[in-house]
Scaffold this motif. Structure first.
Motif, short mmCIF file in Angstrom:
data_model
loop_
_atom_site.label_atom_id
_atom_site.label_comp_id
_atom_site.label_asym_id
_atom_site.label_seq_id
_atom_site.Cartn_x
_atom_site.Cartn_y
_atom_site.Cartn_z
N ALA A 16 0.85 -1.10 0.07
CA ALA A 16 0.10 -0.08 -0.09
C ALA A 16 1.07 1.17 -0.08
CB ALA A 16 -0.81 -0.06 1.16
N LEU A 17 1.99 1.20 0.75
CA LEU A 17 2.87 2.26 0.84
C LEU A 17 3.67 2.67 -0.63
CD1 LEU A 17 4.18 4.46 2.54
CD2 LEU A 17 6.01 2.82 2.96
N LEU A 18 3.98 1.57 -1.10
CA LEU A 18 4.66 1.52 -2.53
C LEU A 18 3.70 2.05 -3.62
CD1 LEU A 18 6.98 -1.37 -2.62
CD2 LEU A 18 7.72 1.02 -2.68
N PHE A 19 2.28 1.67 -3.28
CA PHE A 19 1.03 2.21 -4.48
C PHE A 19 1.05 3.66 -4.13
CE2 PHE A 19 -3.58 2.46 -5.52
CZ PHE A 19 -3.15 2.23 -6.85
N TYR A 20 0.79 3.91 -3.15
CA TYR A 20 0.60 5.42 -2.72
C TYR A 20 1.88 6.13 -3.18
CZ TYR A 20 0.06 9.81 -0.21
OH TYR A 20 -0.22 11.19 0.33
N ALA A 21 3.21 5.73 -3.01
CA ALA A 21 4.32 6.57 -3.62
C ALA A 21 4.23 6.85 -5.04
CB ALA A 21 5.42 5.73 -2.90
N THR A 22 3.87 5.74 -5.79
CA THR A 22 3.97 5.76 -7.06
C THR A 22 2.61 6.42 -7.78
OG1 THR A 22 2.95 3.47 -7.42
CG2 THR A 22 5.30 3.88 -7.22
N THR A 23 1.60 6.02 -7.20
CA THR A 23 0.30 6.73 -7.90
C THR A 23 -0.37 7.84 -7.37
OG1 THR A 23 -1.10 5.02 -6.88
CG2 THR A 23 -0.06 4.51 -9.16
N ASN A 24 -0.13 8.12 -5.81
CA ASN A 24 -0.90 9.08 -5.17
C ASN A 24 -2.71 8.58 -4.97
OD1 ASN A 24 1.25 10.59 -4.31
ND2 ASN A 24 0.78 11.73 -6.40
N PHE A 25 -2.58 7.05 -5.01
CA PHE A 25 -4.03 6.44 -5.00
C PHE A 25 -4.94 6.98 -6.19
CE2 PHE A 25 -3.04 5.46 -0.47
CZ PHE A 25 -3.01 4.21 -0.61
N SER A 26 -4.32 7.33 -7.43
CA SER A 26 -5.15 7.91 -8.37
C SER A 26 -5.25 6.54 -9.21
CB SER A 26 -4.43 9.02 -9.10
OG SER A 26 -5.18 9.38 -10.29
N ILE A 27 -6.72 6.25 -9.60
CA ILE A 27 -6.88 5.21 -10.49
C ILE A 27 -6.27 5.49 -11.87
CG2 ILE A 27 -8.84 3.66 -11.57
CD1 ILE A 27 -8.28 3.17 -8.36
N GLY A 28 -6.27 6.81 -12.34
CA GLY A 28 -5.81 6.95 -13.59
C GLY A 28 -4.45 6.67 -13.91
N GLU A 29 -3.62 6.70 -12.85
CA GLU A 29 -2.27 6.65 -12.70
C GLU A 29 -1.91 5.19 -12.85
OE1 GLU A 29 0.14 9.16 -10.36
OE2 GLU A 29 -1.17 10.88 -10.57
N MET A 30 -2.73 4.56 -12.72
CA MET A 30 -2.27 2.82 -12.57
C MET A 30 -1.89 2.20 -13.87
SD MET A 30 -5.13 1.06 -9.75
CE MET A 30 -4.22 -0.57 -10.09
N LYS A 31 -1.01 1.50 -13.95
CA LYS A 31 -0.28 0.85 -15.18
C LYS A 31 -0.54 -0.73 -15.10
CE LYS A 31 2.79 4.84 -15.28
NZ LYS A 31 4.41 5.16 -15.24
N LEU A 32 -0.01 -1.16 -16.22
CA LEU A 32 -0.17 -2.42 -16.33
C LEU A 32 0.82 -3.40 -15.39
CD1 LEU A 32 -1.03 -5.00 -17.82
CD2 LEU A 32 1.09 -4.85 -19.35
N SER A 33 1.91 -2.60 -14.94
CA SER A 33 2.66 -3.43 -13.82
C SER A 33 2.10 -3.11 -12.60
CB SER A 33 4.17 -2.47 -13.72
OG SER A 33 3.71 -0.99 -13.33
N HIS A 34 1.22 -2.45 -12.20
CA HIS A 34 0.51 -2.37 -11.02
C HIS A 34 -0.33 -3.67 -10.79
CE1 HIS A 34 1.55 2.01 -11.02
NE2 HIS A 34 1.85 1.73 -9.45
N PHE A 35 -0.99 -3.75 -12.21
CA PHE A 35 -1.87 -5.02 -12.13
C PHE A 35 -0.89 -6.45 -12.07
CE2 PHE A 35 -4.66 -1.82 -14.20
CZ PHE A 35 -5.75 -1.97 -13.27
N MET A 36 0.00 -6.40 -12.72
CA MET A 36 0.96 -7.74 -12.65
C MET A 36 1.75 -7.77 -11.03
SD MET A 36 3.00 -7.03 -16.06
CE MET A 36 4.60 -7.93 -15.62
N GLY A 37 1.65 -6.82 -10.46
CA GLY A 37 2.09 -6.92 -9.26
C GLY A 37 0.97 -7.48 -8.04
N ILE A 38 -0.21 -7.03 -8.46
CA ILE A 38 -1.16 -7.39 -7.79
C ILE A 38 -1.56 -8.84 -7.78
CG2 ILE A 38 -3.79 -7.18 -7.43
CD1 ILE A 38 -3.45 -4.31 -7.80
#
Length: 105
Positions: A16-38
């Motif tokens: 969650a900390l890394l997700f917040y640091a990379t996207t600021n909890f904005s759905i628009g900034e999610m990339k394919l790498s985030h889904f791969m990590g999930i």
């Protein structure tokens, strides 16, 4: 089991900390790498959960078998004690019978 839960919570917090640091909890900034990590995290969780479940079920089955064997041994012990008591009574009666026969002679 508790330690795995704690480890899972710590890893979830780090994610969650890394997700917040990379996207600021904005759905628009999610990339394919985030889904791969999930998906990788879910996969690892399922693998570890399966292994822990398999091991705990195996140990529970072994413990149940030990309990059943112990109960069977207790039953056998009680049966043998009853047989011993009946044999002791029979021997005692036989000894009394012999004493009576010797007293008559």
């Amino acid at each position: 089991m508790r330690s795995l839960t704690i480890i899972g919570l710590v890893l979830f917090g780090i994610a969650a900390l890394l997700f917040y640091a990379t996207t600021n909890f904005s759905i628009g900034e999610m990339k394919l790498s985030h889904f791969m990590g999930i998906m990788a995290g879910v996969g690892l969780g399922l693998i570890i959960g399966g292994i822990v479940g398999y091991v705990s079920k195996g140990s529970a089955i072994k413990e149940d078998e030990r309990r059943k064997a112990y109960k069977q041994l207790e039953k056998d012990k009680l049966e043998l004690e009853k047989q011993q008591q009946t044999l002791a009574k029979e021997l005692e009666e036989a000894a009394k019978q012999q004493n009576k026969e010797q007293n008559y002679l």
